[in-house]
Design a protein around this motif. Structure first.
Motif, PDB file in Angstrom:
ATOM      1  N   PRO A 164      67.879  -7.413   2.352  1.00 24.31           N
ATOM      2  CA  PRO A 164      68.944  -6.524   2.803  1.00 24.31           C
ATOM      3  C   PRO A 164      70.168  -6.635   1.903  1.00 24.31           C
ATOM      4  CG  PRO A 164      68.027  -7.773   4.640  1.00 24.31           C
ATOM      5  CD  PRO A 164      67.446  -8.355   3.390  1.00 24.31           C
ATOM      6  N   CYS A 165      70.820  -5.516   1.692  1.00 21.88           N
ATOM      7  CA  CYS A 165      72.088  -5.474   0.950  1.00 21.88           C
ATOM      8  C   CYS A 165      71.943  -5.828  -0.522  1.00 21.88           C
ATOM      9  CB  CYS A 165      73.123  -6.405   1.569  1.00 21.88           C
ATOM     10  SG  CYS A 165      73.021  -6.533   3.353  1.00 21.88           S
ATOM     11  N   THR A 172      70.945 -13.423  -8.400  1.00 20.71           N
ATOM     12  CA  THR A 172      70.414 -13.621  -9.751  1.00 20.71           C
ATOM     13  C   THR A 172      71.302 -13.006 -10.828  1.00 20.71           C
ATOM     14  OG1 THR A 172      69.081 -11.608  -9.534  1.00 20.71           O
ATOM     15  CG2 THR A 172      68.038 -13.689  -8.918  1.00 20.71           C
ATOM     16  N   GLN A 173      72.428 -12.398 -10.415  1.00 23.63           N
ATOM     17  CA  GLN A 173      73.324 -11.691 -11.339  1.00 23.63           C
ATOM     18  C   GLN A 173      72.577 -10.588 -12.097  1.00 23.63           C
ATOM     19  OE1 GLN A 173      74.973 -15.126 -13.558  1.00 23.63           O
ATOM     20  NE2 GLN A 173      76.903 -14.736 -12.478  1.00 23.63           N
ATOM     21  N   CYS A 174      71.684  -9.941 -11.361  1.00 26.80           N
ATOM     22  CA  CYS A 174      70.886  -8.870 -11.955  1.00 26.80           C
ATOM     23  C   CYS A 174      71.624  -7.536 -11.820  1.00 26.80           C
ATOM     24  CB  CYS A 174      69.534  -8.794 -11.243  1.00 26.80           C
ATOM     25  SG  CYS A 174      68.429  -7.540 -11.910  1.00 26.80           S
ATOM     26  N   PRO A 175      71.690  -6.737 -12.878  1.00 24.70           N
ATOM     27  CA  PRO A 175      72.341  -5.421 -12.781  1.00 24.70           C
ATOM     28  C   PRO A 175      71.683  -4.562 -11.701  1.00 24.70           C
ATOM     29  CG  PRO A 175      71.918  -5.996 -15.077  1.00 24.70           C
ATOM     30  CD  PRO A 175      71.204  -7.017 -14.249  1.00 24.70           C
ATOM     31  N   ASN A 176      72.528  -3.867 -10.938  1.00 17.38           N
ATOM     32  CA  ASN A 176      72.036  -3.034  -9.838  1.00 17.38           C
ATOM     33  C   ASN A 176      72.908  -1.778  -9.725  1.00 17.38           C
ATOM     34  OD1 ASN A 176      70.520  -2.311  -7.549  1.00 17.38           O
ATOM     35  ND2 ASN A 176      71.954  -3.348  -6.180  1.00 17.38           N
ATOM     36  N   SER A 179      74.139   4.232 -10.111  1.00 13.42           N
ATOM     37  CA  SER A 179      73.822   5.427 -10.881  1.00 13.42           C
ATOM     38  C   SER A 179      72.371   5.437 -11.348  1.00 13.42           C
ATOM     39  CB  SER A 179      74.739   5.514 -12.116  1.00 13.42           C
ATOM     40  OG  SER A 179      74.559   4.385 -12.948  1.00 13.42           O
ATOM     41  N   TYR A 180      71.652   4.339 -11.077  1.00 10.13           N
ATOM     42  CA  TYR A 180      70.282   4.220 -11.594  1.00 10.13           C
ATOM     43  C   TYR A 180      69.296   3.730 -10.537  1.00 10.13           C
ATOM     44  CZ  TYR A 180      66.415   2.734 -14.612  1.00 10.13           C
ATOM     45  OH  TYR A 180      65.187   2.565 -15.182  1.00 10.13           O
ATOM     46  N   VAL A 181      69.703   2.761  -9.714  1.00 10.56           N
ATOM     47  CA  VAL A 181      68.802   2.163  -8.733  1.00 10.56           C
ATOM     48  C   VAL A 181      69.017   2.829  -7.378  1.00 10.56           C
ATOM     49  CG1 VAL A 181      68.087   0.042  -7.594  1.00 10.56           C
ATOM     50  CG2 VAL A 181      68.858  -0.024  -9.971  1.00 10.56           C
ATOM     51  N   PRO A 182      68.008   3.539  -6.824  1.00  6.39           N
ATOM     52  CA  PRO A 182      68.176   4.220  -5.531  1.00  6.39           C
ATOM     53  C   PRO A 182      68.384   3.223  -4.392  1.00  6.39           C
ATOM     54  CG  PRO A 182      66.220   5.017  -6.706  1.00  6.39           C
ATOM     55  CD  PRO A 182      66.678   3.791  -7.412  1.00  6.39           C
ATOM     56  N   ARG A 183      69.263   3.579  -3.438  1.00  4.23           N
ATOM     57  CA  ARG A 183      69.497   2.764  -2.257  1.00  4.23           C
ATOM     58  C   ARG A 183      68.590   3.215  -1.122  1.00  4.23           C
ATOM     59  NH1 ARG A 183      71.672   0.402  -6.334  1.00  4.23           N
ATOM     60  NH2 ARG A 183      73.713  -0.533  -6.040  1.00  4.23           N
ATOM     61  N   ALA A 184      68.462   2.350  -0.119  1.00  2.00           N
ATOM     62  CA  ALA A 184      67.607   2.645   1.032  1.00  2.00           C
ATOM     63  C   ALA A 184      68.113   3.870   1.781  1.00  2.00           C
ATOM     64  CB  ALA A 184      67.576   1.441   1.966  1.00  2.00           C
ATOM     65  N   PHE A 185      67.190   4.655   2.316  1.00  2.00           N
ATOM     66  CA  PHE A 185      67.453   5.835   3.135  1.00  2.00           C
ATOM     67  C   PHE A 185      67.950   7.041   2.334  1.00  2.00           C
ATOM     68  CE2 PHE A 185      68.542   2.502   6.506  1.00  2.00           C
ATOM     69  CZ  PHE A 185      67.247   2.490   7.015  1.00  2.00           C
ATOM     70  N   THR A 186      68.092   6.933   1.025  1.00  2.00           N
ATOM     71  CA  THR A 186      68.626   8.061   0.257  1.00  2.00           C
ATOM     72  C   THR A 186      67.550   9.066  -0.142  1.00  2.00           C
ATOM     73  OG1 THR A 186      68.340   6.890  -1.856  1.00  2.00           O
ATOM     74  CG2 THR A 186      70.460   6.625  -0.714  1.00  2.00           C
ATOM     75  N   ASP A 187      66.297   8.631  -0.223  1.00  2.00           N
ATOM     76  CA  ASP A 187      65.188   9.481  -0.691  1.00  2.00           C
ATOM     77  C   ASP A 187      65.421   9.961  -2.123  1.00  2.00           C
ATOM     78  OD1 ASP A 187      63.860   9.281   1.782  1.00  2.00           O
ATOM     79  OD2 ASP A 187      65.045  10.929   2.602  1.00  2.00           O
ATOM     80  N   LEU A 188      66.161   9.177  -2.898  1.00  2.00           N
ATOM     81  CA  LEU A 188      66.452   9.543  -4.288  1.00  2.00           C
ATOM     82  C   LEU A 188      65.489   8.835  -5.236  1.00  2.00           C
ATOM     83  CD1 LEU A 188      70.364   9.319  -4.182  1.00  2.00           C
ATOM     84  CD2 LEU A 188      68.975  11.403  -4.167  1.00  2.00           C
ATOM     85  N   THR A 189      65.435   9.302  -6.467  1.00  2.00           N
ATOM     86  CA  THR A 189      64.645   8.664  -7.511  1.00  2.00           C
ATOM     87  C   THR A 189      65.593   7.979  -8.488  1.00  2.00           C
ATOM     88  OG1 THR A 189      64.649  10.506  -9.091  1.00  2.00           O
ATOM     89  CG2 THR A 189      63.025  10.586  -7.281  1.00  2.00           C
ATOM     90  N   TYR A 208      77.369  -3.560   2.997  1.00  2.00           N
ATOM     91  CA  TYR A 208      78.310  -4.678   2.977  1.00  2.00           C
ATOM     92  C   TYR A 208      78.581  -5.182   4.400  1.00  2.00           C
ATOM     93  CZ  TYR A 208      79.097  -3.264  -1.850  1.00  2.00           C
ATOM     94  OH  TYR A 208      78.910  -2.942  -3.173  1.00  2.00           O
ATOM     95  N   PHE A 209      78.673  -4.262   5.371  1.00  2.00           N
ATOM     96  CA  PHE A 209      78.917  -4.664   6.748  1.00  2.00           C
ATOM     97  C   PHE A 209      77.646  -5.237   7.376  1.00  2.00           C
ATOM     98  CE2 PHE A 209      81.698  -1.087   5.688  1.00  2.00           C
ATOM     99  CZ  PHE A 209      82.945  -1.657   5.914  1.00  2.00           C
ATOM    100  N   LEU A 210      76.509  -4.601   7.090  1.00  2.00           N
ATOM    101  CA  LEU A 210      75.246  -5.064   7.641  1.00  2.00           C
ATOM    102  C   LEU A 210      74.912  -6.455   7.125  1.00  2.00           C
ATOM    103  CD1 LEU A 210      72.713  -4.371   9.330  1.00  2.00           C
ATOM    104  CD2 LEU A 210      71.695  -3.433   7.249  1.00  2.00           C
ATOM    105  N   CYS A 211      75.145  -6.669   5.851  1.00  2.00           N
ATOM    106  CA  CYS A 211      74.797  -7.953   5.242  1.00  2.00           C
ATOM    107  C   CYS A 211      75.648  -9.079   5.834  1.00  2.00           C
ATOM    108  CB  CYS A 211      75.013  -7.863   3.728  1.00  2.00           C
ATOM    109  SG  CYS A 211      74.009  -9.029   2.797  1.00  2.00           S
TER     110      CYS A 211
END
Length: 275
Positions: A164-165, A172-176, A179-189, A208-211
């Motif tokens: 979650p979140c 891991t300090q991984c880029p996220n 503009s590139y990685v789709p978020r949950a519930f968006t149905d985006l690519t 942020y609030f859920l987490c």
């Protein structure tokens, strides 16, 4: 001389001792498949699990250390059933967020209770301290295993699909990038125009609030148990390896860090195909 050299190498080939702190449900089913393979390779495996569970049952393949929890089998079954119904429920974004929040609230309370009763089971924790494990293998959706790894001062291997979140990215300090990685519930690519990127960014705000709601109790529990102030991201940063149940055939490509390893397919049923 050759025989002496070969005998000296036997200790290097000996199996290790692995402490496993799983999460119940489908998480355990895919983890169990990996553990069966490790057992065949000669590793000693100790699984710590609550006495009340869906799928985590005693088996001859592993040493099972069970501990009592303050809920019944009926209460557990209903909580998981209710959550599974909400996953497939239709509705607006706001309705889905509210249902997700309610489901997370109920399951989080049960998971937190399980973790608390594990950490404060003095007899069991004493056994774990004396067992001298080589590593902890756990699902970070329930940070209890990572708390134990920190307490026992042993490396940890995390086995997950996603958190979650996006906590796996923070830890891991991984880029996220939104503009590139789709978020949950968006149905985006992973290919978005400007307005879709704005939508993706807006959908990321509730995380942020859920987490904070989900993991703040674990931070408090960990701080009390370890007797120092820690956060859940602090604990997750200590993980040595992240085994990600992902596949870019089924998931969109995204940045990964060197210790994030894709192991897709372990959560799939193995069936013999017809001609």
């Amino acid at each position: 001389a050759t025989l002496v050299l070969l005998l000296s190498m036997l200790s290097l080939a000996a199996g290790g001792k692995l402490l496993v702190v799983p999460v119940d449900g489908s998480h355990w089913l895919s983890m169990q498949e990996v553990l069966d393979s490790l057992k065949e390779k000669g590793h000693e495996i100790v699984v710590v699990a609550p006495e009340i569970s869906l799928y985590i049952k005693p088996t001859n393949n592993f040493v099972m250390k069970m501990f009592p929890v303050p809920f019944t089998q009926e209460e557990l079954d209903y909580t998981f059933w209710r959550t599974s119904q909400d996953v497939f429920a239709e509705g607006s974004f706001l309705e889905r967020i509210v249902k997700t929040y309610e489901g997370v609230k109920n399951t989080s309370a049960m998971f937190l209770s399980t973790c608390t009763h594990l950490l404060y089971n003095k007899e069991l924790v004493r056994y774990l301290e004396e067992s001298k494990f080589d590593a902890v293998y756990t699902d970070p959706l329930l940070p209890c295993g990572q708390i134990l790894a920190e307490h026992l001062s042993v490396p940890s291997v995390l086995f997950l699909q996603q958190m979650p979140c996006g906590l796996e990215f923070e830890a891991t300090q991984c880029p996220n990038p939104p503009s590139y990685v789709p978020r949950a519930f968006t149905d985006l690519t992973d290919h978005m125009n400007f307005f879709q990127r704005v939508k993706n960014l807006i959908f990321d705000i509730p995380n942020y609030f859920l987490c904070d709601f989900v993991f703040q109790p674990y931070a408090k529990l960990a701080s009390e148990f370890l007797q120092r102030d820690v956060t859940v991201p602090d604990l997750l940063r200590k993980a040595s390896i992240w085994l990600m149940k992902l596949d870019f055939v089924l998931h969109y490509p995204r940045p990964l860090m060197p210790n994030m390893i894709l192991v897709s397919g372990v959560n799939c049923a193995h069936k013999k195909l017809t001609q």
